[in-house]
Design a protein around this motif. Structure first.
Motif, PDB file in Angstrom:
ATOM      1  N   GLU A  61       9.785   6.056   7.264  1.00 41.48           N
ATOM      2  CA  GLU A  61      11.161   5.644   7.544  1.00 41.48           C
ATOM      3  C   GLU A  61      11.245   4.158   7.879  1.00 41.48           C
ATOM      4  OE1 GLU A  61      12.456   8.277  10.626  1.00 41.48           O
ATOM      5  OE2 GLU A  61      13.037   9.847   9.205  1.00 41.48           O
ATOM      6  N   ALA A  62      10.267   3.652   8.639  1.00 41.53           N
ATOM      7  CA  ALA A  62      10.254   2.232   8.980  1.00 41.53           C
ATOM      8  C   ALA A  62      10.036   1.386   7.728  1.00 41.53           C
ATOM      9  CB  ALA A  62       9.172   1.942  10.020  1.00 41.53           C
ATOM     10  N   ALA A  63       9.189   1.851   6.820  1.00 40.45           N
ATOM     11  CA  ALA A  63       8.967   1.126   5.570  1.00 40.45           C
ATOM     12  C   ALA A  63      10.238   1.117   4.725  1.00 40.45           C
ATOM     13  CB  ALA A  63       7.814   1.754   4.787  1.00 40.45           C
ATOM     14  N   ALA A  64      10.949   2.217   4.696  1.00 40.35           N
ATOM     15  CA  ALA A  64      12.203   2.280   3.937  1.00 40.35           C
ATOM     16  C   ALA A  64      13.257   1.357   4.541  1.00 40.35           C
ATOM     17  CB  ALA A  64      12.719   3.715   3.900  1.00 40.35           C
ATOM     18  N   MET A  65      13.322   1.320   5.867  1.00 41.25           N
ATOM     19  CA  MET A  65      14.280   0.416   6.516  1.00 41.25           C
ATOM     20  C   MET A  65      13.921  -1.039   6.244  1.00 41.25           C
ATOM     21  SD  MET A  65      15.307   2.349  10.128  1.00 41.25           S
ATOM     22  CE  MET A  65      14.213   1.368  11.041  1.00 41.25           C
ATOM     23  N   ALA A  66      12.627  -1.345   6.246  1.00 40.61           N
ATOM     24  CA  ALA A  66      12.205  -2.719   5.972  1.00 40.61           C
ATOM     25  C   ALA A  66      12.554  -3.117   4.541  1.00 40.61           C
ATOM     26  CB  ALA A  66      10.709  -2.859   6.220  1.00 40.61           C
ATOM     27  N   LEU A  67      12.334  -2.223   3.601  1.00 39.43           N
ATOM     28  CA  LEU A  67      12.685  -2.531   2.220  1.00 39.43           C
ATOM     29  C   LEU A  67      14.191  -2.692   2.055  1.00 39.43           C
ATOM     30  CD1 LEU A  67      10.502  -0.533  -0.320  1.00 39.43           C
ATOM     31  CD2 LEU A  67      10.753  -2.980  -0.089  1.00 39.43           C
ATOM     32  N   ALA A  68      14.975  -1.894   2.771  1.00 43.73           N
ATOM     33  CA  ALA A  68      16.425  -2.019   2.698  1.00 43.73           C
ATOM     34  C   ALA A  68      16.884  -3.371   3.242  1.00 43.73           C
ATOM     35  CB  ALA A  68      17.094  -0.891   3.472  1.00 43.73           C
ATOM     36  N   ASP A  69      16.121  -3.926   4.177  1.00 38.70           N
ATOM     37  CA  ASP A  69      16.440  -5.245   4.735  1.00 38.70           C
ATOM     38  C   ASP A  69      15.725  -6.376   3.990  1.00 38.70           C
ATOM     39  OD1 ASP A  69      18.234  -4.371   6.616  1.00 38.70           O
ATOM     40  OD2 ASP A  69      16.752  -4.186   8.215  1.00 38.70           O
ATOM     41  N   ARG A  70      15.291  -6.089   2.790  1.00 39.02           N
ATOM     42  CA  ARG A  70      14.716  -7.071   1.861  1.00 39.02           C
ATOM     43  C   ARG A  70      13.393  -7.672   2.330  1.00 39.02           C
ATOM     44  NH1 ARG A  70      20.401  -8.501   1.625  1.00 39.02           N
ATOM     45  NH2 ARG A  70      21.256  -7.591  -0.259  1.00 39.02           N
ATOM     46  N   VAL A  71      12.584  -6.882   3.019  1.00 35.57           N
ATOM     47  CA  VAL A  71      11.219  -7.299   3.314  1.00 35.57           C
ATOM     48  C   VAL A  71      10.400  -6.999   2.070  1.00 35.57           C
ATOM     49  CG1 VAL A  71       9.219  -6.904   4.801  1.00 35.57           C
ATOM     50  CG2 VAL A  71      11.516  -6.785   5.766  1.00 35.57           C
ATOM     51  N   PRO A  72       9.559  -7.921   1.615  1.00 35.07           N
ATOM     52  CA  PRO A  72       8.792  -7.682   0.390  1.00 35.07           C
ATOM     53  C   PRO A  72       7.878  -6.455   0.513  1.00 35.07           C
ATOM     54  CG  PRO A  72       8.626  -9.979   1.057  1.00 35.07           C
ATOM     55  CD  PRO A  72       9.333  -9.255   2.151  1.00 35.07           C
ATOM     56  N   ALA A  73       7.808  -5.684  -0.565  1.00 32.73           N
ATOM     57  CA  ALA A  73       6.973  -4.478  -0.577  1.00 32.73           C
ATOM     58  C   ALA A  73       5.507  -4.826  -0.373  1.00 32.73           C
ATOM     59  CB  ALA A  73       7.162  -3.725  -1.891  1.00 32.73           C
ATOM     60  N   ARG A  74       5.095  -5.987  -0.863  1.00 27.09           N
ATOM     61  CA  ARG A  74       3.706  -6.428  -0.714  1.00 27.09           C
ATOM     62  C   ARG A  74       3.350  -6.624   0.772  1.00 27.09           C
ATOM     63  NH1 ARG A  74      -0.036  -5.611  -3.708  1.00 27.09           N
ATOM     64  NH2 ARG A  74      -0.716  -7.278  -5.027  1.00 27.09           N
ATOM     65  N   ALA A  75       4.276  -7.212   1.541  1.00 28.05           N
ATOM     66  CA  ALA A  75       4.037  -7.415   2.977  1.00 28.05           C
ATOM     67  C   ALA A  75       3.946  -6.073   3.706  1.00 28.05           C
ATOM     68  CB  ALA A  75       5.142  -8.275   3.574  1.00 28.05           C
ATOM     69  N   ILE A  76       4.817  -5.147   3.342  1.00 30.07           N
ATOM     70  CA  ILE A  76       4.783  -3.805   3.955  1.00 30.07           C
ATOM     71  C   ILE A  76       3.480  -3.097   3.601  1.00 30.07           C
ATOM     72  CG2 ILE A  76       5.899  -1.538   3.998  1.00 30.07           C
ATOM     73  CD1 ILE A  76       8.538  -3.025   3.404  1.00 30.07           C
ATOM     74  N   ALA A  77       3.063  -3.241   2.353  1.00 25.82           N
ATOM     75  CA  ALA A  77       1.826  -2.601   1.909  1.00 25.82           C
ATOM     76  C   ALA A  77       0.615  -3.153   2.650  1.00 25.82           C
ATOM     77  CB  ALA A  77       1.659  -2.793   0.402  1.00 25.82           C
ATOM     78  N   GLU A  78       0.585  -4.451   2.904  1.00 27.61           N
ATOM     79  CA  GLU A  78      -0.538  -5.045   3.628  1.00 27.61           C
ATOM     80  C   GLU A  78      -0.610  -4.536   5.060  1.00 27.61           C
ATOM     81  OE1 GLU A  78      -0.345  -9.290   3.419  1.00 27.61           O
ATOM     82  OE2 GLU A  78      -0.395  -9.293   1.219  1.00 27.61           O
ATOM     83  N   ILE A  79       0.535  -4.388   5.706  1.00 25.18           N
ATOM     84  CA  ILE A  79       0.566  -3.922   7.097  1.00 25.18           C
ATOM     85  C   ILE A  79       0.168  -2.450   7.196  1.00 25.18           C
ATOM     86  CG2 ILE A  79       2.103  -3.430   9.052  1.00 25.18           C
ATOM     87  CD1 ILE A  79       1.541  -6.340   8.887  1.00 25.18           C
ATOM     88  N   THR A  80       0.694  -1.626   6.297  1.00 27.12           N
ATOM     89  CA  THR A  80       0.481  -0.178   6.401  1.00 27.12           C
ATOM     90  C   THR A  80      -0.775   0.311   5.707  1.00 27.12           C
ATOM     91  OG1 THR A  80       1.820   0.230   4.435  1.00 27.12           O
ATOM     92  CG2 THR A  80       2.954   0.275   6.564  1.00 27.12           C
ATOM     93  N   GLY A  81      -1.310  -0.472   4.794  1.00 23.08           N
ATOM     94  CA  GLY A  81      -2.479  -0.011   4.047  1.00 23.08           C
ATOM     95  C   GLY A  81      -2.112   0.857   2.860  1.00 23.08           C
ATOM     96  N   MET A  82      -0.834   0.925   2.547  1.00 18.09           N
ATOM     97  CA  MET A  82      -0.370   1.690   1.392  1.00 18.09           C
ATOM     98  C   MET A  82      -0.343   0.772   0.166  1.00 18.09           C
ATOM     99  SD  MET A  82       2.893   3.478   3.284  1.00 18.09           S
ATOM    100  CE  MET A  82       3.543   4.271   1.844  1.00 18.09           C
ATOM    101  N   LYS A  83      -0.240   1.366  -1.007  1.00 14.38           N
ATOM    102  CA  LYS A  83      -0.026   0.585  -2.217  1.00 14.38           C
ATOM    103  C   LYS A  83       1.445   0.195  -2.288  1.00 14.38           C
ATOM    104  CE  LYS A  83      -3.574   3.009  -4.815  1.00 14.38           C
ATOM    105  NZ  LYS A  83      -3.824   3.888  -5.955  1.00 14.38           N
ATOM    106  N   ALA A  84       1.719  -0.937  -2.908  1.00 17.09           N
ATOM    107  CA  ALA A  84       3.103  -1.412  -3.004  1.00 17.09           C
ATOM    108  C   ALA A  84       3.980  -0.405  -3.749  1.00 17.09           C
ATOM    109  CB  ALA A  84       3.145  -2.776  -3.689  1.00 17.09           C
ATOM    110  N   ILE A  85       3.433   0.220  -4.772  1.00 15.89           N
ATOM    111  CA  ILE A  85       4.216   1.205  -5.536  1.00 15.89           C
ATOM    112  C   ILE A  85       4.544   2.424  -4.679  1.00 15.89           C
ATOM    113  CG2 ILE A  85       2.255   2.397  -6.566  1.00 15.89           C
ATOM    114  CD1 ILE A  85       5.498   1.580  -8.356  1.00 15.89           C
ATOM    115  N   ASP A  86       3.618   2.798  -3.776  1.00 19.52           N
ATOM    116  CA  ASP A  86       3.884   3.923  -2.870  1.00 19.52           C
ATOM    117  C   ASP A  86       4.966   3.565  -1.857  1.00 19.52           C
ATOM    118  OD1 ASP A  86       2.027   5.504  -4.151  1.00 19.52           O
ATOM    119  OD2 ASP A  86       0.390   4.985  -2.775  1.00 19.52           O
TER     120      ASP A  86
END
Length: 168
Positions: A61-86
């Motif tokens: 949910e936090a990742a979805a909120m971050a993407l909705a607020d235009r945080v780059p998927a690559r930055a979210i992926a680096e923090i969470t350890g997920m792939k950007a596509i995931d």
């Protein structure tokens, strides 16, 4: 099929210096303590699994909120350890999230905090499983219980319990 604790007779190790009654009393005490320990470990593992599920939901949910607020998927992926596509896939599945105007740093800090809690919960689960494994191996080595009785105390099938023993 889960085996019932009370229906399987206990295997008795051969000890020469004690009478059969003394052996049965000692074995019953050790077996009861072992079963209590396995029950506590099973409860602990269930609590940890529940914590992990809730943390995964919060992270998604936090990742979805971050993407909705235009945080780059690559930055979210680096923090969470997920792939950007995931990250994009998870965010796409949550349609109720809208733009809030929160800064990227706040979102990334929130994700980092959730991710550290998730890592700690996963470590705790591994520690509890190792503790369960060591207790089971000791009980099998001493002849206190057989695999069926241990599996019943741990609330697993005997096959799943054997698999756990092989991995350890």
């Amino acid at each position: 099929m889960v085996y019932r604790l009370e229906e399987r007779p206990r295997r008795q190790p051969a000890e020469k210096r004690r009478s059969d009654a003394q052996l049965a009393d000692a074995r019953r005490m050790r077996s009861g303590a072992l079963e209590r320990h396995l029950t506590e470990t099973r409860t602990s593992l269930a609590r940890i699994a529940s914590d992990i599920r809730s943390l995964l939901i919060r992270r998604n949910e936090a990742a979805a909120m971050a993407l909705a607020d235009r945080v780059p998927a690559r930055a979210i992926a680096e923090i969470t350890g997920m792939k950007a596509i995931d990250v994009k896939r998870v965010a796409g599945s949550m349609l109720h999230v809208e733009f809030t105007g929160t800064s990227a740093r706040v979102h990334l800090d929130r994700l980092a905090a959730i991710n550290s809690k998730l890592a700690a919960a996963i470590e705790e689960k591994a520690r509890a499983e190792k503790q369960l494994l060591l207790a089971a191996q000791e009980a099998l080595k001493n002849g206190e219980c057989d695999v069926f009785r241990l599996a019943a105390a741990a609330n697993m099938t005997a096959d799943r319990f054997r698999e756990l023993l092989r991995r350890g």
